[in-house]
Motif scaffolding. Structure first.
Motif, PDB file in Angstrom:
ATOM      1  N   LEU A 170      10.564 -21.389 -19.588  1.00  0.00           N
ATOM      2  CA  LEU A 170      10.281 -21.605 -18.164  1.00  0.00           C
ATOM      3  C   LEU A 170       9.623 -22.963 -17.930  1.00  0.00           C
ATOM      4  CD1 LEU A 170       9.091 -18.008 -17.174  1.00  0.00           C
ATOM      5  CD2 LEU A 170      11.212 -19.134 -16.476  1.00  0.00           C
ATOM      6  N   GLN A 222      12.087 -25.558 -17.853  1.00  0.00           N
ATOM      7  CA  GLN A 222      13.023 -25.400 -16.731  1.00  0.00           C
ATOM      8  C   GLN A 222      14.359 -24.778 -17.169  1.00  0.00           C
ATOM      9  OE1 GLN A 222      11.986 -26.024 -13.561  1.00  0.00           O
ATOM     10  NE2 GLN A 222      10.008 -26.557 -14.468  1.00  0.00           N
ATOM     11  N   ILE A 282      15.707 -21.965 -16.795  1.00  0.00           N
ATOM     12  CA  ILE A 282      15.561 -20.716 -16.035  1.00  0.00           C
ATOM     13  C   ILE A 282      16.658 -19.717 -16.361  1.00  0.00           C
ATOM     14  CG2 ILE A 282      15.375 -19.762 -13.706  1.00  0.00           C
ATOM     15  CD1 ILE A 282      14.518 -22.631 -12.847  1.00  0.00           C
ATOM     16  N   TYR A 304       9.107 -16.452 -13.210  1.00  0.00           N
ATOM     17  CA  TYR A 304      10.571 -16.339 -13.332  1.00  0.00           C
ATOM     18  C   TYR A 304      11.205 -16.110 -11.958  1.00  0.00           C
ATOM     19  CZ  TYR A 304      15.074 -14.283 -14.773  1.00  0.00           C
ATOM     20  OH  TYR A 304      16.405 -14.000 -14.924  1.00  0.00           O
ATOM     21  N   LYS A 325      10.933 -19.290  -9.684  1.00  0.00           N
ATOM     22  CA  LYS A 325      11.876 -20.358 -10.028  1.00  0.00           C
ATOM     23  C   LYS A 325      13.309 -20.012  -9.630  1.00  0.00           C
ATOM     24  CE  LYS A 325       9.254 -22.513 -13.779  1.00  0.00           C
ATOM     25  NZ  LYS A 325       9.266 -23.857 -13.209  1.00  0.00           N
TER      26      LYS A 325
END
Length: 546
Positions: free
Chosen positions: A500, A503, A505, A537, A540
């Motif tokens: 995370l 990035q 995701i 999570y 994002k």
């Protein structure tokens, strides 16, 4: 039972007596009778907790106890606990009283080295005479037992011999002297004295010592024959059954040993050690039906007065595991597990609410082990953590048997935080039961396991410290950990966190970790970390439109 030593001068004014009877009227009647023979210091307990408290603060010379105290606690169970914890002196005189004259009650009382057994309704004259006899015997043996407690065995032997030389035949002192000599491996003197004592008395306790002496000297066949004869002559002498079962087992005669041990159990079903002995022999012969027959007796007589019950249950479960591993087919194993679950349910019926919680936790951990054996690893981990859940944040409240039986699986899954909490809780216990002590020693003795756990702890700490400054490095370390410990909670959380921060995701490993962890009960602070990561999570993934 105790003989009368007429040479002892009893000091009645200083004798401390405890009467334990759940019927106060019966206790008061006995108290009045004892007052009539100048016994003044007499306490009464009408339940087990009261009795325990009194014995913790007062060193009693005589205890008179009703065999049936309440539906769940027997007098034999209470005495066993008090002896184990040294709440009563080793020389304390013990008289069981009961309106129940069944062989089980009488034999169980004798097995606990009671000095006398009296049936209700009480005969006043007989009670007075027994009190006098038992208290005199208590005074005679007191200096001997004090020497034994101080590990002065030579002094104890000298005191026994002096008493017998000065005053003649006394079966209790003769038996005690023989036991001391056998423990010191003084076979020659023990045999000489046994021959002398047997000329005066053909008592079955002397016969048992003769068999024990033959066994210690290596003549097992003669010992077995003596014990078989002794059982025929005295069918209720349960210690002879115990000795014979052990000898037969050592001679690889497991079926005969199993039958003898089961007979001993049926004479004293409330003594858990005999259940475990019979169960061990049932396992040795792969006799599953008898094992569960014994199991039913065992769980319906679990001692509920202290924490011994779960130690016994852990020992029984360890025996079950041996039986389970002997089965050749998965179908047979499944049937055994169903029977074990039924045994768990039967045990629940005897326990108080708090004890039921401990048993439920222990059963979850036990079933987790079998799930792991059957390679149902995710199910095993879930059961394991459900078993420990009630102790999260308060591990010191867990019974040692629960913690120690959980440790091997926790090591397998790499649950470093719980391993540390359990280990700290266990090593701070002043006394550890034999089962837990052995399990812990097995783990500590495996240097490979110990070193791997240390390495794992270091890796987890290094990876967590790297998440913010170097998430890529943290990810690589967590990835390495999960190669060795694919179900490690902290490594899954750390890997999610690292991805995370990077990035990543939509990385599939995030979903894998989420799926594995979301149904697991987690201890703090791992639970808080998981909640934070779930929220991160979701954040994002959200797209905010103007």
């Amino acid at each position: 039972m105790t003989e009368t030593p007429p040479y002892t001068n009893a000091d009645w004014q200083h004798a401390k007596v405890l009467i334990i009877d759940d019927q106060l009227s019966s206790a008061l009647l006995i108290q009045n009778i004892l007052h009539s023979i100048n016994l003044a210091a007499i306490d009464i307990a009408t339940n087990s907790l009261n009795a325990l408290q009194l014995c913790k603060t007062t060193a009693y010379d005589l205890i008179l106890i009703d065999f049936h105290l309440d539906p769940y606690i027997s007098g034999s169970e209470l005495i066993t606990v008090m002896k184990k914890n040294n709440y009563i002196n080793s020389y304390c005189g013990l008289i069981f009283i009961s309106g129940d004259r069944t062989p089980e009650v009488i034999v169980t009382s004798i097995s606990l080295d009671a000095d006398s057994f009296l049936s209700k309704p009480l005969n006043i004259g007989q009670l007075k005479q027994r009190i006098i006899t038992v208290y005199q015997a208590c005074l005679v043996r007191k200096p001997i037992y004090i020497a034994i407690e101080n590990n002065q065995i030579s002094t104890a032997i000298t005191l026994c011999r002096h008493l017998l030389q000065q005053h003649g035949h006394n079966l209790e002192i003769e038996i005690l002297l023989l036991d001391l000599l056998i423990s010191q491996q003084d076979w020659l003197l023990a045999q000489q004295l046994l021959t002398l004592f047997s000329e005066r008395s053909q008592h079955h306790k002397l016969g048992l010592r003769q068999a024990q002496l033959r066994h210690k000297q290596g003549d097992n066949l003669a010992a077995i024959q003596l014990l078989q004869t002794l059982i025929r002559q005295v069918p209720l002498f349960v210690e002879a059954y115990d000795e014979l079962a052990l000898l037969l087992h050592q001679q690889q005669q497991s079926d005969e040993a199993k039958n003898i041990a089961y007979q001993a159990l049926m004479l004293t079903p409330s003594i858990s050690q005999r259940s475990l002995m019979a169960a061990q022999l049932a396992v040795s012969t792969n006799d599953a039906p008898l094992f569960f027959k014994i199991g039913k007796i065992f769980v319906t007589h679990l001692p509920v007065i202290d924490d011994d019950w779960i130690t016994y249950f852990a020992q029984f479960s360890a025996l079950f595991e041996q039986l389970y591993n002997q089965q050749l087919s998965p179908q047979s194993q499944r049937k055994l597990l169903q029977q074990l679950k039924r045994t768990h349910w039967q045990a629940q019926q005897r326990l108080a609410l708090k004890q039921k919680k401990h048993l439920t936790a222990f059963c979850h951990i036990t079933l987790a082990r079998f799930a792991a054996i059957n390679t149902q690893l995710l199910k095993a981990k879930r059961r394991l953590l459900h078993g420990l859940k009630i102790y999260f944040g308060q591990m010191s409240q867990a019974p040692a048997a629960v913690m120690v039986d959980a440790l091997p699986l926790l090591v397998y899954f790499g649950e470093a935080q719980l391993i540390k909490e359990i280990y700290q809780a266990v090593i701070t216990r002043s006394v550890l039961d034999e089962h837990s002590h052995q399990r812990l020693n097995q783990l500590q003795g495996n240097k490979f396991i110990v070193e791997n756990v240390r390495l794992l702890v270091d890796q987890l700490a290094t990876a967590k410290a790297a998440i913010s400054p170097d998430p890529q490095r943290a990810y690589r370390i967590y990835h390495t950990i999960l190669r060795d410990y694919p179900y490690n909670t902290e490594a899954h959380l750390g890997r999610m966190n690292s991805l995370l921060v990077l990035q990543q995701i939509h990385h599939p490993e995030i979903d894998i970790s989420l799926q594995q962890l979301k149904k697991m009960p987690l201890a703090s602070p791992l639970q808080e970390w998981f909640i934070q990561l779930q929220q991160l999570y979701l954040d994002k993934h959200c797209v905010v439109y103007p």
